[in-house]
Every structure is written in structure tokens, then in C-alpha cells.
Enzyme design. Structure first.
Site, mmCIF file in Angstrom:
data_model
loop_
_atom_site.group_PDB
_atom_site.id
_atom_site.type_symbol
_atom_site.label_atom_id
_atom_site.label_comp_id
_atom_site.label_asym_id
_atom_site.label_seq_id
_atom_site.Cartn_x
_atom_site.Cartn_y
_atom_site.Cartn_z
ATOM 1 N N LYS A 161 6.036 -42.991 8.159
ATOM 2 C CA LYS A 161 7.339 -42.338 8.340
ATOM 3 C C LYS A 161 7.302 -40.862 7.958
ATOM 4 C CE LYS A 161 9.849 -46.626 7.605
ATOM 5 N NZ LYS A 161 10.408 -46.776 8.950
ATOM 6 N N GLY A 162 6.616 -40.549 6.839
ATOM 7 C CA GLY A 162 6.582 -39.165 6.386
ATOM 8 C C GLY A 162 5.936 -38.266 7.425
ATOM 9 N N ALA A 163 4.746 -38.656 7.855
ATOM 10 C CA ALA A 163 4.015 -37.845 8.833
ATOM 11 C C ALA A 163 4.795 -37.759 10.143
ATOM 12 C CB ALA A 163 2.637 -38.451 9.062
ATOM 13 N N ASN A 164 5.373 -38.865 10.580
ATOM 14 C CA ASN A 164 6.147 -38.846 11.829
ATOM 15 C C ASN A 164 7.268 -37.801 11.764
ATOM 16 O OD1 ASN A 164 4.653 -41.028 12.726
ATOM 17 N ND2 ASN A 164 6.242 -42.549 12.341
ATOM 18 N N GLU A 185 7.888 -44.907 1.684
ATOM 19 C CA GLU A 185 6.584 -45.522 1.981
ATOM 20 C C GLU A 185 5.496 -45.080 1.012
ATOM 21 O OE1 GLU A 185 6.436 -46.923 6.636
ATOM 22 O OE2 GLU A 185 5.611 -44.970 6.132
ATOM 23 N N ASP A 214 12.578 -41.820 12.984
ATOM 24 C CA ASP A 214 11.763 -40.708 12.461
ATOM 25 C C ASP A 214 11.951 -39.451 13.303
ATOM 26 O OD1 ASP A 214 10.814 -42.352 10.472
ATOM 27 O OD2 ASP A 214 8.990 -42.907 11.563
ATOM 28 N N ASN A 242 20.478 -36.659 17.870
ATOM 29 C CA ASN A 242 20.608 -37.811 18.781
ATOM 30 C C ASN A 242 19.895 -37.523 20.101
ATOM 31 O OD1 ASN A 242 22.226 -39.667 17.407
ATOM 32 N ND2 ASN A 242 24.145 -38.854 18.207
ATOM 33 N N SER A 262 5.492 -40.080 21.632
ATOM 34 C CA SER A 262 6.762 -39.989 22.369
ATOM 35 C C SER A 262 7.660 -38.862 21.856
ATOM 36 C CB SER A 262 7.521 -41.317 22.256
ATOM 37 O OG SER A 262 8.054 -41.475 20.947
HETATM 38 P P1 ADP Z 1 15.414 -46.769 13.589
HETATM 39 O O1 ADP Z 1 14.323 -46.313 14.495
HETATM 40 O O2 ADP Z 1 15.238 -46.340 12.171
HETATM 41 O O3 ADP Z 1 15.759 -48.236 13.716
HETATM 42 P P2 ADP Z 1 17.780 -46.233 15.211
HETATM 43 O O4 ADP Z 1 17.421 -47.398 16.067
HETATM 44 O O5 ADP Z 1 19.151 -46.221 14.615
HETATM 45 O O6 ADP Z 1 16.747 -45.967 14.042
HETATM 46 O O7 ADP Z 1 17.599 -44.931 16.116
HETATM 47 C C1 ADP Z 1 17.646 -43.633 15.588
HETATM 48 C C2 ADP Z 1 18.283 -42.699 16.588
HETATM 49 O O8 ADP Z 1 17.529 -42.736 17.815
HETATM 50 C C3 ADP Z 1 19.705 -43.078 17.003
HETATM 51 O O9 ADP Z 1 20.639 -42.531 16.090
HETATM 52 C C4 ADP Z 1 19.793 -42.451 18.374
HETATM 53 O O10 ADP Z 1 20.049 -41.075 18.256
HETATM 54 C C5 ADP Z 1 18.381 -42.623 18.927
HETATM 55 N N1 ADP Z 1 18.246 -43.862 19.728
HETATM 56 C C6 ADP Z 1 17.690 -45.027 19.351
HETATM 57 N N2 ADP Z 1 17.733 -45.939 20.349
HETATM 58 C C7 ADP Z 1 18.325 -45.316 21.392
HETATM 59 C C8 ADP Z 1 18.658 -45.702 22.740
HETATM 60 N N3 ADP Z 1 18.391 -46.925 23.193
HETATM 61 N N4 ADP Z 1 19.267 -44.785 23.528
HETATM 62 C C9 ADP Z 1 19.539 -43.542 23.080
HETATM 63 N N5 ADP Z 1 19.243 -43.127 21.836
HETATM 64 C C10 ADP Z 1 18.649 -43.989 21.004
#
Ligand code: ADP
Length: 316
Positions: free
Chosen positions: A44-47, A148, A263, A289, A304
Site C-alpha cells: 500500500k505504501g509504495a502504491n 502494513e 491506493d 475519484n 493501472s
Molecule cells: P479500496 O480499493 O480500498 O477497496 P474503494 O473500492 O472504495 O477502495 O475505491 C477507492 C476509490 O476508487 C473510490 O472512492 C472511487 O473513487 C474509485 N473507484 C473504485 N471502484 C470504482 C468503480 N467501479 N468505478 C469508478 N470508480 C471507482
């Protein structure tokens, strides 16, 4: 070199992902043939550090890897991403953190998996290294930590930053149930996902309304602002000076692999906090976002994460 000032300093983990794809998961004692193997850079840190660097701020990573092939490779990965590596230490006492992942499907992010994580050298990062990196921590615009590495080391780094008026982002991931309340008091932005919010507060967090409630509870514990990310629904932002939280929706995209989305979001948030310190937190979250939404449209974790050149100019 260590007198240089960095925009974003991350104190956290490096993990090498060793991924095998096989028709099914092996049983205990069994050896089976897989059809694909790849090595990925994670932790997570590096990412988070690499996402911030790709958006164009000066970053430094404070971490520990093994004196081994994976450690050497990881240092090169940081260099390739313009992350400063003077504070990436190598130890002979433990191996570079690794995640051995077996996935039982042709499409890894849809299959079942079995994962063994060995934190290894990550757990050897401690007070001694933080002291060596103190100047960089003091001069940073933003310091980012997760869980982590040893939680003591994370808390100490956040405290050092807080004492020096460096803005802090704390990502309590992976979450631990009885998180030391000291973490809240030294977090300018306490940023977690739904399941982490659930574990920390004991509330169930399944939708935006739940996230508003959980954010209030986390804020009461002493941080300056809370962000709870909600996957495709974006996030909820709550600041200490406001009574109510704001839902910041994400744009709908076709997700192919959401690994590392959180991340990417936090790396982007660190970028905005460093690069546009006076921007409202809701606007930083709206932009983060958008960056994270790009990351879910491609396969892999760091592979990605978008670069500045891949993103619309109005995000900068
Ligand atoms: P984690 O990876 O820690 O589970 P999240 O699933 O909440 O975190 O995703 C982090 C951020 O990535 C979200 O706040 C959003 O901005 C973006 N994101 C994640 N999934 C999607 C998706 N299917 N469509 C659009 N944005 C997404």
C-alpha cells in the site's frame, strides 16, 4: 541529498506480488500446473507513493526491503517512477515483503484466490530509520502512512509530521479492531474504505447514509477530516469545522480490475494536498475519484495507475 524537500513523503510498505494462475487452487500437499505467472509491484505504501509521483509531485519513500533480488528490483521500480530512494533501506535480516497469490480463473480479478503475505523486511522499519529521515519528514508538505508496517512505526512517523506542522494522511489499512486513539489525533485526513470504517466503528457501512454516520464517529475520535471511499459510489467527506458530511460521487466507468483503487485515490489525494493546499477537501476528493476511476479501467495495481499525461488538464 537528504536535505532536499519533498512534496509527499510516504512511510510504508513494499510488497512483491508473485501471482500464479491455475485451473483450480491446489489442495494441501498437492502440486498442480498453472498456466500463467507474473510478478507485480505492490504494498500500500509504495502504491500510494507511486501514484502521487506519477501525477507530478516530488516524492520520497521511507521503507525497508530485503538485501535480495526483489529488494533490488523494487528500488529500481521506485527510480523508474521518479521516487527518491535515499530512505529505502535494505536488510539482510529479512526478505523483501512478498505476497504469494494463486488465482483459480483465467480472469484473475473474478476468480477465487489463496494468498500468503509475508511482511518480512517491512516490519524491520523502526525509530532508527525515522530518525535518519527526520529532515525529509520535517520538510515534507504531506506525510502518508498505512498499517502494513509496524503500527508503532506508523504512529511515530505521523506524530513526527504532526509535531512539525506537516499535513498528514492516514490510511488505516489493513484495519485493526482496537486502533490506538493516538492515530486519530495526528491525522489531518483519516481516509479508509467501507470495510475498514465498519471494523473501526462497529457500524455496518453498506451505503452513503451509513458512511455519513461512520464518518461522524471517526471524526469524534479526534482527526481533522474523514474520507470514507465507497467504490463506484465515490466517497464521503467530513471536516471537523462542518456539521454534516458531503457525498462526492464518482463518474460511472466500466471497471475491469479494482485492485489498488483505494491506493490510487490516496496517492492522488496526497498529490492535491501538496500541490493545491488551499483547495477545498471535497474538490480534492472529486479529482481523486477521477484519478482512481481511471485506475479501475486497466488491469493490475501500479500498472493501472495513470500518469499526468493520461489525465485531463483540468485535474491539475
Ligand atoms: P479500496 O480499493 O480500498 O477497496 P474503494 O473500492 O472504495 O477502495 O475505491 C477507492 C476509490 O476508487 C473510490 O472512492 C472511487 O473513487 C474509485 N473507484 C473504485 N471502484 C470504482 C468503480 N467501479 N468505478 C469508478 N470508480 C471507482
Amino acid at each position: 541529498m537528504s536535505d532536499r524537500a519533498f512534496d509527499v513523503v510516504v512511510v510504508g510498505s513494499c510488497m512483491t506480488d508473485l501471482v500464479s494462475q491455475a485451473p483450480r487452487l491446489p489442495k494441501a500437499g498437492e502440486t498442480i500446473h498453472g498456466h500463467k505467472f507474473f510478478i507485480g509491484f505492490g504494498g500500500k505504501g509504495a502504491n500510494q507513493c507511486i501514484q502521487a509521483a506519477r501525477l507530478g509531485v516530488k516524492t520520497a519513500m521511507i521503507c525497508k526491503v530485503g538485501k535480495d533480488f526483489f529488494g533490488d528490483n523494487y528500488i529500481q521500480n521506485f527510480k523508474d517512477n521518479d521516487v527518491h530512494t535515499d530512505f529505502v533501506w535494505q536488510t539482510s535480516d529479512a526478505a523483501t515483503g512478498a505476497a504469494s497469490i494463486t488465482v483459480n480463473d483465467a480472469v484473475p480479478w473474478e476468480g477465487e484466490n489463496a494468498i500468503v503475505i509475508v511482511a518480512g523486511a517491512n516490519m524491520r522499519l523502526g525509530e532508527e530509520e525515522l530518525q535518519k529521515a527526520l529532515t525529509a519528514i520535517r520538510k515534507a508538505k504531506v506525510l502518508v502512512c498505512q498499517l502494513e508496517i509496524s503500527s508503532q512505526t506508523s504512529l511515530r512517523a505521523l506524530q513526527m509530521a504532526h509535531d512539525n506542522k506537516v499535513r498528514t494522511i492516514f490510511n488505516p489499512a489493513p484495519a485493526i479492531p482496537d486502533l490506538d486513539f493516538g492515530f486519530y489525533r495526528v491525522s489531518d485526513v483519516f481516509c479508509c474504505n467501507e470495510s475498514e470504517a465498519e471494523l473501526l466503528t462497529g457500524y455496518s457501512v453498506n451505503n452513503v447514509e451509513d458512511a455519513h454516520q461512520a464518518a461522524q464517529e471517526l471524526l469524534r475520535r479526534g482527526c481533522t477530516a474523514v474520507i470514507i471511499t465507497l467504490g463506484p459510489q465515490g466517497c464521503v467527506v467530513l471536516k471537523a469545522q462542518d456539521k454534516t458530511s458531503t457525498h462526492v460521487p464518482s463518474t460511472a466507468v466500466k471497471a475491469v480490475d479494482t485492485t489498488g483503487a483505494g491506493d490510487s485515490f490516496i496517492g492522488a489525494l496526497a498529490f492535491y494536498l501538496a500541490h493545491h493546499p488551499d483547495m477545498p477537501l471535497e474538490e480534492m476528493a472529486r479529482r481523486a475519484n477521477q484519478v482512481a476511476a481511471v485506475s479501475v479501467q486497466a488491469v493490475g495495481t501500479q500498472t493501472s495507475f495513470p500518469f499526468k499525461r493520461d489525465l485531463p488538464a483540468d485535474l491539475f
